[in-house]
Design an enzyme around this catalytic site. Sequence first.
Site, PDB file in Angstrom:
ATOM      1  N   LYS A 130      18.964  11.295  18.736  1.00  0.00           N
ATOM      2  CA  LYS A 130      20.257  10.970  18.074  1.00  0.00           C
ATOM      3  C   LYS A 130      20.794   9.657  18.430  1.00  0.00           C
ATOM      4  O   LYS A 130      20.239   9.287  19.515  1.00  0.00           O
ATOM      5  CB  LYS A 130      21.148  12.198  18.264  1.00  0.00           C
TER       6      LYS A 130
ATOM      7  N   ARG B  33      32.482  24.286  20.272  1.00  0.00           N
ATOM      8  CA  ARG B  33      32.058  23.051  19.455  1.00  0.00           C
ATOM      9  C   ARG B  33      31.726  23.591  18.081  1.00  0.00           C
ATOM     10  O   ARG B  33      32.377  23.942  17.272  1.00  0.00           O
ATOM     11  CB  ARG B  33      31.409  21.791  20.274  1.00  0.00           C
TER      12      ARG B  33
ATOM     13  N   TYR C  32      40.381 -14.214  33.151  1.00  0.00           N
ATOM     14  CA  TYR C  32      41.451 -14.094  32.408  1.00  0.00           C
ATOM     15  C   TYR C  32      42.370 -13.134  33.416  1.00  0.00           C
ATOM     16  O   TYR C  32      41.900 -12.202  34.204  1.00  0.00           O
ATOM     17  CB  TYR C  32      41.312 -13.257  31.240  1.00  0.00           C
TER      18      TYR C  32
ATOM     19  N   MET D 260      34.644 -11.554  26.681  1.00  0.00           N
ATOM     20  CA  MET D 260      33.808 -11.314  25.678  1.00  0.00           C
ATOM     21  C   MET D 260      32.437 -11.508  25.683  1.00  0.00           C
ATOM     22  O   MET D 260      31.421 -10.951  25.317  1.00  0.00           O
ATOM     23  CB  MET D 260      34.610 -11.928  24.355  1.00  0.00           C
TER      24      MET D 260
HETATM   25  C1  LIG Z   1      22.652  20.309  20.538  1.00  0.00           C
HETATM   26  C2  LIG Z   1      22.637  19.129  21.560  1.00  0.00           C
HETATM   27  N1  LIG Z   1      21.532  19.345  22.392  1.00  0.00           N
HETATM   28  C3  LIG Z   1      20.780  18.617  23.439  1.00  0.00           C
HETATM   29  C4  LIG Z   1      21.543  17.330  23.683  1.00  0.00           C
HETATM   30  C5  LIG Z   1      20.998  16.464  24.949  1.00  0.00           C
HETATM   31  O1  LIG Z   1      21.903  16.513  25.766  1.00  0.00           O
HETATM   32  P1  LIG Z   1      21.715  15.433  27.342  1.00  0.00           P
HETATM   33  O2  LIG Z   1      21.696  14.087  26.594  1.00  0.00           O
HETATM   34  O3  LIG Z   1      22.822  15.762  28.070  1.00  0.00           O
HETATM   35  O4  LIG Z   1      20.248  15.803  27.618  1.00  0.00           O
HETATM   36  C6  LIG Z   1      22.683  17.110  22.908  1.00  0.00           C
HETATM   37  C7  LIG Z   1      23.783  15.980  23.372  1.00  0.00           C
HETATM   38  O5  LIG Z   1      24.597  15.829  23.357  1.00  0.00           O
HETATM   39  C8  LIG Z   1      23.040  17.962  22.041  1.00  0.00           C
HETATM   40  O6  LIG Z   1      24.249  17.644  21.458  1.00  0.00           O
END
Ligand SMILES: Cc1ncc(COP(=O)(O)O)c(C=O)c1O
Length: 365
Positions: free
Chosen positions: A35, A130, A256, A304
Site C-alpha cells: 500500500k 479502527r 535559519y 527546504m
Molecule cells: C491491515 C494491515 N495489515 C498489515 C499492515 C502492515 O503493517 P506493518 O507495516 O507494520 O508490517 C498494515 C499496515 O499498517 C495494515 O493496515
Amino acid sequence: MPRPIAATIHSAALRHNLARLRDAARDAKVWAIVKANAYGHGIERVFEALRGADGFALLDLQEAERVRTLGWRGPILLLEGVFEARDLELCSRLHLWHTVHCDEQVDMLAVHKTHQPHKVFLKMNSGMNRLGFAPQRYRAAWARLEALPQVDEIALMTHFSDADGPKGIAQQVRVFDDTTRDLPGERTLANSAAALRFGDDPAVRGDWIRPGIAMYGSAPDYPDHDIAHWQLQPAMTLASRLIGVQQLKPGDTVGYGSNFTADRDMRIGVVACGYADGYPRHCNTGTPVLVGGVRTALVGRVSMDMLAVDLTPVPEAGIGTEVTLWGRASNGAILAIDEVARAGGTLGYELMCALAPRVAVTVAE
Ligand SMILES: Cc1ncc(COP(=O)(O)O)c(C=O)c1O
C-alpha cells in the site's frame, strides 16, 4: 546536471527481508504489503524483488490494477475492501480478494452481479477499534457472507494495535481465537512486528502474515530493537552530496533562526537535501548522517533544499563528497532510517512514504 540528490531501492535487501519474514513465520504464506505505493518505494520498483511473496496486499484499486499490469496473476488483497458498490466490478474483473469490515460492504456484495464468486477476508475489530466487526457481531456477519452466492471463500482477519510495544497482542489474539475457534477458513493476524516477535506461535502467524515495514528494512519495534537485531537490510537509500563548505569560528551560527552556534573552530558541509525532498524538518542538531560513509551529525535547522552537517570526523570531505541521509553508503556503512525518524520525532514509515516526487529514484541490485 540535476541536483545531486537521489534515492536507490535495493532489490537484494527486499528479497533478503522477505526471506527473513518467511523464516520468522515458518509455514505461513506472505502478503507483501505494498500500500501507499509500496511504502514510498514504488510498486513497479519493488515488484520483481517481492514477487516471491504469495500475494500482494494494498488499499487502492488503482494500485491493484498496477500490480496486475505488471503481470501478477496471484492473489491481491484489498486491505480496506471496497469503498463503493461499483468497486466490486473491478474486484470481479481483476480477481481481487477483498476485506469485508462492515455491514455496508456485505450489503454491496449481496446485490453484486458476478459470474465468479469472491474470496473475502472478514475483518474483526479485536481491540484496535479502527476497522472490523466487533467480536459479538462477527459470527453473524460470517453467516450472512456464507449465505451469499457471490462469496465462495471467507478468510478470517484481524489487526493488532500494539504488536510493536509493551502491551503486546495476547488480549487481541484471545478475542480473535475465542470468536473464530470453530469457523472454517484461513486466518491472518500478523503485521511485521507480530511476525518477527511472535511468529513462533501458530495462533499468531496463522495462514498468512501481512508484513510491510520490515520488508522495507525498518525495525517495527525500534528503538527496543534495531534492524541489526532483526537481521533486516535497508531497502531505500537517500543520498546526496556536499555542495558547500563553511569554516566556522566560535560564536558563528548556522542556518535559519541561528539555531546552532559553534563553540570551537569547525568545518561544516552544506548538503543538497531539505524538507522538500522528504527529509524531516523536525530533525535537529545531532541527527545522525553519513558523510563519505563516516558517521557525523546534522547542525542547525533543516531548510527546504539544504541542510548542514559537521565535518569534524571527516576532514577530507569537500564539495562533491557523498552524503547518506539514510540507508547504505558506498563504503557499506549503514544508517537505519529508524534512527533519523526518531531524531525527527516520527517513524521510518512516514519518512519512506514522504520521499518527495522531485527525488529521482533508481533500482539497484
Ligand atoms: C491491515 C494491515 N495489515 C498489515 C499492515 C502492515 O503493517 P506493518 O507495516 O507494520 O508490517 C498494515 C499496515 O499498517 C495494515 O493496515
